[in-house]
Design a protein around this motif. Structure first.
Motif: not given
Length: 320
Positions: A116-141
């Motif tokens: 999820e990339k986010g749809s406005d400035t606030k949500s894009r920053i919260e979502r890190n522009f859709g660029m996942a960190r290790p914990e994102g991939y571990r959540k997916a696992v």
């Protein structure tokens, strides 16, 4: 209000003039501008056809990155019912760049995961522009493992420029997390289908898209590196991104010829952002078709099908 890309500037002028005429008519009821506005609309429609008739790879990159394209959240809200988000990797934190959880698709229980990339400035920053960190991939696992345990098909929606390359992400094992996610995609004995809805960038996308079936929206892209990154490495000049986009073969049309993409989902004229409901509906039909193709296959057959698909990559050329 539509945001226009660089190559759409002539279109912006025509549509802007048509809207100005209508605004004047709304302010003054005695003005009759219907014919003039209709003529401008026809001219704009013709120009839109010409612009999108044969997009270059670089222009497709621009369309794929359009900020008004439907994002993962939009698809989840429109196509799935009873969505129950599941958070955290049970190790470090929750990564808001990755959303996932239990849901129903056409009344069938599924696990849905996406960037999820986010749809406005606030949500894009919260979502890190859709660029996942290790914990994102571990959540997916974790979610894929759960889906495998309960026999739930997995649907992934890919839209990322790539995995986050920051210092903290590297310290927490970014490459290992991506590899584990890719491994889990290959291991689970349930149907796994993936749709590239915007950008499919590098290992960050492969970690979700190592699927039995991979579909791409008509103007989405899927590549080992961004055109700008490729140009910086090969030519030491990020401005060579147009040449890089040509060389990378990152369009859905080229990737279907190469056997990477199984299905191309048509977009409305002018891109997904011009008619979001129609785009979302088309993606829903594609997901239903891909799941139907995998119906009735047991775990061993699904795993074999998936592994063979990726072992065969490279056996087809663009002339095939």
């Amino acid at each position: 209000m539509t945001q226009y890309l660089d190559f759409e500037k002539p279109l912006a002028e025509i549509e802007g003039k048509a809207e100005e005429l209508r605004a004047l008519a709304r302010a003054n009821e005695e003005m009759d501008v219907a014919d003039e506005a209709a003529a401008l609309d026809a001219k704009a429609a013709k120009l839109l056809d010409e612009l999108y008739k044969d997009l270059t790879p670089w222009r497709k990159c621009q369309v794929a990155r359009h900020p008004q394209r439907p994002h993962c959240k939009d698809y989840v809200e429109a196509l799935f019912t009873e969505f129950t988000p599941l958070a955290g990797d049970r190790n470090f934190a929750d990564d808001l760049a990755v959303i996932g959880g239990l849901a129903r698709f056409n009344d069938q229980p599924v696990m849905v995961i996406g960037h999820e990339k986010g749809s406005d400035t606030k949500s894009r920053i919260e979502r890190n522009f859709g660029m996942a960190r290790p914990e994102g991939y571990r959540k997916a696992v974790r979610l894929m493992e759960m889906a495998g345990r309960f026999g739930l098909p997995v649907i992934t929606l890919v839209d990322t420029a790539g995995a986050y390359p920051g210092k903290g992400a590297e310290e927490r094992g970014q490459s290992e997390a991506i590899a584990r996610s890719t491994e889990m995609c290959l291991k689970i004995g349930v149907p796994l289908v993936s749709v590239i809805i915007g950008e499919g960038g590098s290992g960050g996308a492969v970690a979700f898209a190592t699927a039995n079936r991979v579909a791409m929206l008509e103007h989405s892209i899927y590549s080992v590196i961004s055109p700008e990154g490729c140009a910086s490495i090969l030519w030491k000049d990020a401005e060579k991104m147009r040449e890089a986009a040509e060389a990378l073969r990152l369009t859905a049309q080229d990737l279907q010829k190469l056997g990477v993409c199984d299905l191309i989902i048509p977009e409305p004229k002018g891109g997904a952002h011009r008619d979001r409901p129609a785009t979302i509906e088309s993606v829903g039909r594609a997901i239903a078709k891909m799941l139907k193709d995998l119906n009735g296959k047991d775990a061993a057959a699904l795993i074999k099908d998936r592994r063979q698909k990726f072992l065969d990559l490279g056996s087809k050329g663009l002339a095939a």
